[in-house]
Motif scaffolding. Structure first.
Motif, PDB file in Angstrom:
ATOM      1  N   GLN A  48      48.086  42.979  43.553  1.00  0.00           N
ATOM      2  CA  GLN A  48      46.626  42.994  43.425  1.00  0.00           C
ATOM      3  C   GLN A  48      46.201  43.141  41.963  1.00  0.00           C
ATOM      4  OE1 GLN A  48      43.790  43.168  46.091  1.00  0.00           O
ATOM      5  NE2 GLN A  48      43.185  42.261  44.170  1.00  0.00           N
ATOM      6  N   LEU A  52      44.227  40.381  39.444  1.00  0.00           N
ATOM      7  CA  LEU A  52      42.992  40.670  38.710  1.00  0.00           C
ATOM      8  C   LEU A  52      43.144  40.415  37.212  1.00  0.00           C
ATOM      9  CD1 LEU A  52      41.877  43.985  40.474  1.00  0.00           C
ATOM     10  CD2 LEU A  52      40.845  41.721  40.716  1.00  0.00           C
ATOM     11  N   THR A  57      39.580  38.231  35.881  1.00  0.00           N
ATOM     12  CA  THR A  57      38.536  39.106  36.420  1.00  0.00           C
ATOM     13  C   THR A  57      38.380  40.365  35.576  1.00  0.00           C
ATOM     14  OG1 THR A  57      38.900  38.295  38.662  1.00  0.00           O
ATOM     15  CG2 THR A  57      37.802  40.420  38.447  1.00  0.00           C
ATOM     16  N   ASN A  79      34.628  43.427  45.708  1.00  0.00           N
ATOM     17  CA  ASN A  79      34.846  42.319  46.639  1.00  0.00           C
ATOM     18  C   ASN A  79      36.255  41.748  46.538  1.00  0.00           C
ATOM     19  OD1 ASN A  79      32.313  42.454  47.760  1.00  0.00           O
ATOM     20  ND2 ASN A  79      31.434  40.948  46.384  1.00  0.00           N
ATOM     21  N   ARG A  80      36.911  41.935  45.413  1.00  0.00           N
ATOM     22  CA  ARG A  80      38.248  41.369  45.198  1.00  0.00           C
ATOM     23  C   ARG A  80      39.381  42.268  45.685  1.00  0.00           C
ATOM     24  NH1 ARG A  80      39.441  37.894  41.249  1.00  0.00           N
ATOM     25  NH2 ARG A  80      41.307  37.750  42.489  1.00  0.00           N
ATOM     26  N   ARG A  82      41.392  44.473  48.141  1.00  0.00           N
ATOM     27  CA  ARG A  82      41.476  44.466  49.600  1.00  0.00           C
ATOM     28  C   ARG A  82      41.961  45.778  50.216  1.00  0.00           C
ATOM     29  NH1 ARG A  82      38.008  40.966  49.913  1.00  0.00           N
ATOM     30  NH2 ARG A  82      38.520  38.916  49.181  1.00  0.00           N
ATOM     31  N   ASN A 132      32.329  36.942  44.406  1.00  0.00           N
ATOM     32  CA  ASN A 132      33.775  37.078  44.580  1.00  0.00           C
ATOM     33  C   ASN A 132      34.601  36.783  43.339  1.00  0.00           C
ATOM     34  OD1 ASN A 132      33.618  37.756  47.355  1.00  0.00           O
ATOM     35  ND2 ASN A 132      33.170  35.612  47.789  1.00  0.00           N
ATOM     36  N   GLU A 133      34.006  36.167  42.345  1.00  0.00           N
ATOM     37  CA  GLU A 133      34.764  35.869  41.132  1.00  0.00           C
ATOM     38  C   GLU A 133      33.838  35.749  39.931  1.00  0.00           C
ATOM     39  OE1 GLU A 133      36.785  32.087  41.069  1.00  0.00           O
ATOM     40  OE2 GLU A 133      35.060  31.044  41.873  1.00  0.00           O
TER      41      GLU A 133
END
Length: 183
Positions: A48, A52, A57, A79-80, A82, A132-133
């Motif tokens: 994860q 990122l 991001t 939002n990214r 999880r 989301n991005e």
């Protein structure tokens, strides 16, 4: 010659031995299962954070945070990621994701970290994206107006967030840590 009492004693000795054997195997197996679960969670958390970093991001979030737009960066980061219960620290800024319906088990966590060194030319950049991005334009611009004019092109039409941000050259590395709590 075997007596009934000898058979009873033998059976009792075997039962006690089997009980000790079974309990030690269960304990041994549980330790391995905990180690495997921790390794799997560590791999997921590492992946994860790597995602990122590699998709830009975190770099975009750093620019936004330094330009008083931390709320947009935090929304995209939330939002990214999880995981249910986590704490992402970017320098001195923290983003917490916690499910309030669950208690956080602080004794069981995985921590991964990275160091980001932004190697960009000083100037105006276009930041664009959605919930989301977030992305940064590859090239820099001389003025804020040039950056906004670049973001008006058709290729950026589908993104609802567009902002011109000035980047000051800084060679100080930024420490990023992602701490995930739970199973």
């Amino acid at each position: 010659m075997l007596f009934d009492s000898d058979l009873v004693a033998a059976v009792l000795i075997m039962l006690v031995g089997m009980a000790f054997f079974t309990s030690s195997m269960v304990e041994h197996t549980d330790n391995y299962m905990d180690a495997i679960k921790t390794n799997i969670l560590h791999d997921k958390v590492t992946y994860q954070l790597k995602t990122l970093v590699t998709d830009g991001t975190l770099e975009t979030a750093i620019l936004l945070m330094n330009n008083n737009n931390a709320d947009v960066a935090e929304k995209v980061i939330k939002n990214r990621i999880r995981f249910r219960n986590y704490n992402l620290t970017i320098g001195n800024y923290s983003v917490n994701g916690t499910n309030t319906n669950e208690g956080i088990n602080t004794s069981n966590f995985v921590l991964v970290s990275a160091v980001i060194l932004m190697n960009r030319t000083e100037g105006w950049y276009g930041v664009y994206g959605d919930d989301n991005e977030l992305k940064i334009t590859d090239k820099h611009f001389i003025s804020e107006e040039d950056a906004y004019n670049h973001l008006k092109k058709d290729i950026y039409r589908s993104y609802h967030y567009k902002k011109a941000i000035f980047y000051f050259k800084n060679n100080t590395p930024i420490k990023v840590t992602l701490k995930v709590y739970g199973d």
